[in-house]
Design an enzyme around this catalytic site. Structure first.
Site, mmCIF file in Angstrom:
data_model
loop_
_atom_site.group_PDB
_atom_site.id
_atom_site.type_symbol
_atom_site.label_atom_id
_atom_site.label_comp_id
_atom_site.label_asym_id
_atom_site.label_seq_id
_atom_site.Cartn_x
_atom_site.Cartn_y
_atom_site.Cartn_z
ATOM 1 N N CYS A 1 4.354 -14.562 17.317
ATOM 2 C CA CYS A 1 3.352 -14.215 16.824
ATOM 3 C C CYS A 1 3.922 -13.863 15.567
ATOM 4 C CB CYS A 1 3.058 -12.605 16.534
ATOM 5 S SG CYS A 1 2.168 -11.470 15.190
ATOM 6 N N CYS B 1 4.088 -10.745 13.397
ATOM 7 C CA CYS B 1 5.803 -10.323 13.460
ATOM 8 C C CYS B 1 7.172 -11.026 13.176
ATOM 9 C CB CYS B 1 5.589 -9.804 14.697
ATOM 10 S SG CYS B 1 4.473 -9.524 15.367
ATOM 11 N N HIS C 1 0.808 -1.365 0.141
ATOM 12 C CA HIS C 1 0.226 0.018 -0.300
ATOM 13 C C HIS C 1 1.006 0.852 -0.197
ATOM 14 C CE1 HIS C 1 0.976 0.871 4.427
ATOM 15 N NE2 HIS C 1 0.417 -0.814 4.781
ATOM 16 N N HIS D 1 3.664 1.572 2.425
ATOM 17 C CA HIS D 1 5.206 0.517 2.361
ATOM 18 C C HIS D 1 5.648 1.425 1.165
ATOM 19 C CE1 HIS D 1 3.011 -3.175 2.853
ATOM 20 N NE2 HIS D 1 3.648 -2.837 3.780
ATOM 21 N N HIS E 1 -0.511 -6.094 15.979
ATOM 22 C CA HIS E 1 -1.058 -7.628 14.531
ATOM 23 C C HIS E 1 -2.122 -7.033 15.374
ATOM 24 C CE1 HIS E 1 3.244 -7.775 12.561
ATOM 25 N NE2 HIS E 1 2.368 -7.300 11.266
HETATM 26 N N1 MSP Z 1 9.919 -8.013 5.346
HETATM 27 C C1 MSP Z 1 10.367 -6.787 6.678
HETATM 28 C C2 MSP Z 1 11.693 -5.896 6.670
HETATM 29 C C3 MSP Z 1 12.776 -7.178 6.275
HETATM 30 S S1 MSP Z 1 13.739 -6.062 6.411
HETATM 31 C C4 MSP Z 1 15.590 -6.635 6.676
HETATM 32 C C5 MSP Z 1 9.359 -5.937 6.659
HETATM 33 N N2 MSP Z 1 8.247 -5.811 5.633
HETATM 34 S S2 MSP Z 1 7.072 -5.509 5.435
HETATM 35 O O1 MSP Z 1 6.078 -5.250 3.676
HETATM 36 O O2 MSP Z 1 6.042 -5.546 6.253
HETATM 37 O O3 MSP Z 1 7.848 -3.566 5.607
HETATM 38 C C6 MSP Z 1 8.481 -2.653 4.503
HETATM 39 C C7 MSP Z 1 8.496 -1.262 5.058
HETATM 40 O O4 MSP Z 1 7.433 -1.265 4.670
HETATM 41 C C8 MSP Z 1 9.267 -1.371 6.157
HETATM 42 O O5 MSP Z 1 10.037 -0.435 6.638
HETATM 43 C C9 MSP Z 1 7.881 -0.774 7.425
HETATM 44 O O6 MSP Z 1 8.198 0.148 8.418
HETATM 45 C C10 MSP Z 1 7.345 0.497 5.910
HETATM 46 N N3 MSP Z 1 6.046 0.151 6.333
HETATM 47 C C11 MSP Z 1 5.012 -0.036 5.822
HETATM 48 N N4 MSP Z 1 3.547 0.466 6.044
HETATM 49 C C12 MSP Z 1 4.122 1.264 6.976
HETATM 50 C C13 MSP Z 1 3.261 3.475 6.699
HETATM 51 N N5 MSP Z 1 1.381 2.965 6.781
HETATM 52 N N6 MSP Z 1 3.947 4.454 6.743
HETATM 53 C C14 MSP Z 1 5.880 3.877 7.068
HETATM 54 N N7 MSP Z 1 5.761 2.544 6.397
HETATM 55 C C15 MSP Z 1 5.101 1.738 6.409
HETATM 56 O O7 MSP Z 1 8.749 -5.629 7.405
#
Ligand code: MSP
Length: 637
Positions: A128, A131, A20, A23, A149
């Site tokens: 979890c 996570c 989204h 991300h 979550h």
């Molecule tokens: N797979 C792990 C990361 C491993 S790194 C060695 C992960 N993946 S994730 O797909 O869940 O998230 C990827 C990134 O997107 C993370 O930096 C997370 O903080 C960021 N975000 C997810 N939702 C977000 C928002 N709503 N706002 C800003 N960043 C967000 O975590």
């Protein structure tokens, strides 16, 4: 940070869901920094990818009735397409299911085991699967739900391998304390320090409850904990431990991540590297969240914003600009479609777009469509001086990953140039032969400001800078569009034809009720039907009585004062634009009303934590002050 090379990474994304807009935030930000360093001529490497192992992915694939890889491949293709649409200029995309990654992770694990940093033991814990992490009961919500979550945790009992985090805690703490830039922004650094000070427990780094992972090389019924596997990507992708790219780029300059995965990056990963005898990354930067008005974005809530739809509707530059400008980098910010439209209309269509169309239109009308000669003696020192100042500010902000502040600086120049048009009124100069040289100088200065703004925007926007160059008769490959030659005043070529094109950013009609904008000012004027606030919304403002304890002018800023305040027991500093109306001497001792919960900002290099209330009418301004004696700190409601 090295001045010659720059290695930046994003987290690798879980391909269990489509991404989204939240991300995309991390990746757009990393892309802006990578583009900036390339523009500066630094040897740059930008890595992103996908985190493909673990129970969460295995389950998502099963739920979709597919084999894990078959399921993942489709989402990875979707993610790559998304990065293409957002013009993300990554140099490499690592997938953790690739052999180049898997064999290097196994080698790391083996080394840690051989040297006694990993040992085998029995473990029972509350886990979890979202996570991929264990929790203690006190960390859980209602005793059994994941705090992130909000799903029930599972009891997991396994024979596992453990990593001796505890062995390295002191060394890591010393490193963090001795290296202030290592964890940024400062609030995250403090969070990590206090977490480590509470004591680190050894980490469970293998699982036997599922198969979708990298096998432990010496005990293949175990798979390696997905976070160890994932974190390693930053090194394996560049050929750890001895590949050519690894030698060229390790240690990474910035691991850019969201704040939710800070501890993995600021504690576990550095300790792995210490144990492996490798240098630590220079910086872990934990940015804030992009929230929705109602809170977090999540698939479970069904409120995720699809980036493709948004880009389709508003264009890639508007979306990139909005994300990087609206959210003060490091802090949380709120996404709303209305805010995106407003930013696009005010900053892009109005401030920047109009500056370009007014300038090219005037060059066509008053200078036969050609950029006039530069006459250094007719340079407007203030405009040229501000341009130089803004370049330095942008360099300074970007060296600290402060993307939103860099954009704010650039808009200072855009705003000044719009005001310059109103002040110099070229249409009046055009009436008299005697003003011809002045007119030429004004038009040159405007075109030059736009060229410089386009250079400064190149890290942030992907289409607009080229459109600006095209309208100014400059090729995008011209060195004047680069940083070394172009990030200074007075290099635009004269005599070239301007080419007045389409509006840079067409205005968007906001179905939800658009803010009307005064041309050339970038400030919304009174709307016909003002939006009404609920009492709850009003209550979100923390208004306080505060006493001014000292006031000082800010050198080079004739409207600004730095004010020190006492708010109850607390001291504060704010920057206020009242210098033309009040002298510092008459302010000391006054009690004013402070908006105490405003996001902190840096104004002309000075930190400002709040804003005072004043009434203004034309040229007049009056402070709002309590009508009778009342203690400082008292709440205004
Ligand atoms: N797979 C792990 C990361 C491993 S790194 C060695 C992960 N993946 S994730 O797909 O869940 O998230 C990827 C990134 O997107 C993370 O930096 C997370 O903080 C960021 N975000 C997810 N939702 C977000 C928002 N709503 N706002 C800003 N960043 C967000 O975590």
């Amino acid at each position: 940070m090295s001045s010659e090379r720059f290695y930046i990474t994003t987290p690798i994304y879980y391909p269990s869901n489509k991404l989204h807009i939240g991300h995309t935030y991390t990746t757009v930000a990393a892309d802006a920094l990578a583009r900036y360093h390339r523009l500066r001529g630094h040897d740059t490497w930008f890595l992103t990818g996908t985190d493909e192992h673990g129970q969460k992915i295995e389950r998502a694939a099963r739920a979709a009735g597919k084999e894990p890889l078959e399921f993942i491949d489709e989402i990875v293709a979707w993610i790559k397409e998304l990065w293409q649409v957002l013009h993300i200029t990554y140099d490499d995309f690592i997938r953790t299911t690739e052999p180049r990654h898997e064999r290097r992770v196994q080698a790391m694990f083996q080394q840690l085991y051989d040297q006694g940093d990993i040992y085998k033991a029995e473990y029972e814990g509350l886990y979890c699967t979202q996570c991929e992490a264990f929790y203690t009961e006190t960390q859980l919500k209602d005793g059994n739900r994941c705090p992130d979550h909000d799903v029930p945790v599972e009891k997991l009992r396994e024979e596992s391998y453990f990593f001796r985090l505890s062995r390295y805690a002191d060394r890591l703490l010393k490193h963090i304390e001795a290296t202030p830039d290592f964890i940024q922004p400062a609030s995250r650094r403090n969070e990590v320090i206090s977490f480590i000070q509470q004591g680190l427990e050894d980490l469970c780094v293998s699982r036997t409850s599922f198969r979708w992972g990298i096998p432990v090389p010496f005990d293949p019924k175990h798979v390696i904990y997905v976070w160890i596997d994932a974190l390693a990507n930053y090194a394996t992708a560049v050929g750890y431990p001895d590949g050519e790219l690894y030698r060229r780029f390790w240690p990474a300059d910035v691991h850019l991540i969201g704040k939710d995965i800070l501890r993995f990056h600021a504690i576990i990963w550095p300790i792995i590297l210490m144990a492996l005898g490798q240098p630590l990354p220079r910086q872990v930067y934990g940015h804030g969240w992009v929230l929705l008005e109602g809170g977090k974005m999540s698939k479970a809530k069904g409120n995720v914003i699809d980036p493709f739809t948004l880009i389709d509707k508003y264009g890639v530059d508007a979306v990139r600009y909005f994300l990087l400008r609206e959210v003060p980098f490091g802090a949380d910010g709120v996404y709303s479609e209305h805010a995106l439209i407003n930013r696009t209309n005010v900053d892009l269509a109005n401030d920047l777009g109009n500056l370009l169309s007014r300038t090219t239109a005037m060059i066509e009308r008053f200078a036969a469509g050609r950029v006039p000669e530069r006459s250094p003696e007719a340079d407007d020192a203030e405009l040229a001086g501000l341009a130089g100042e803004v370049v330095h500010e942008v360099e300074d902000h970007l060296s600290r990953s402060e993307l939103s502040s860099a954009l704010t600086s650039i808009w200072k120049l855009v705003g000044r140039a719009n005001k310059y048009i109103d002040e110099t009124a070229p249409w009046n100069l055009a009436r008299s032969q005697a003003d011809r040289d002045r007119l030429a100088a004004v038009l040159y200065n405007l075109a030059e400001t736009l060229r410089l703004v386009a250079v400064l925007l190149t890290p942030f926007m992907v289409l607009a800078p080229e459109k600006i160059y095209a309208q100014l008769g400059l090729a995008a490959e011209d060195p004047r569009a680069g940083w070394a030659v172009g990030a200074r005043w007075g290099v635009l070529r004269s005599g070239v034809r301007v080419d007045r094109g389409e509006p840079l950013f067409p205005r968007i009609e906001d179905e939800a009720g658009d803010a009307a904008v005064a041309p050339g000012t970038g400030t919304p004027v009174a709307q016909p039907q003002p939006e009404l606030l609920s009492i709850e919304e009003f209550k979100r403002l923390d208004l306080r009585v505060a006493e001014i304890t000292s006031a000082e002018r800010i050198a080079g800023a004739d409207k600004l004062l730095t004010l020190s305040l006492r708010v109850g027991d607390e001291s504060r500093q704010i920057v206020s634009g009242i210098a033309k109306h009040y002298s510092p001497e008459e302010l000391v001792g006054k009690r004013i009303i402070l908006v105490a919960n405003l996001k902190p900002a840096r104004i002309r290099g000075v930190d400002s934590a709040g804003m005072l209330l004043a009434a203004s009418d034309g040229d007049q301004l009056a402070l709002v002050i309590p009508e009778r004696e009342i203690r400082s700190g008292a709440r205004v409601k």
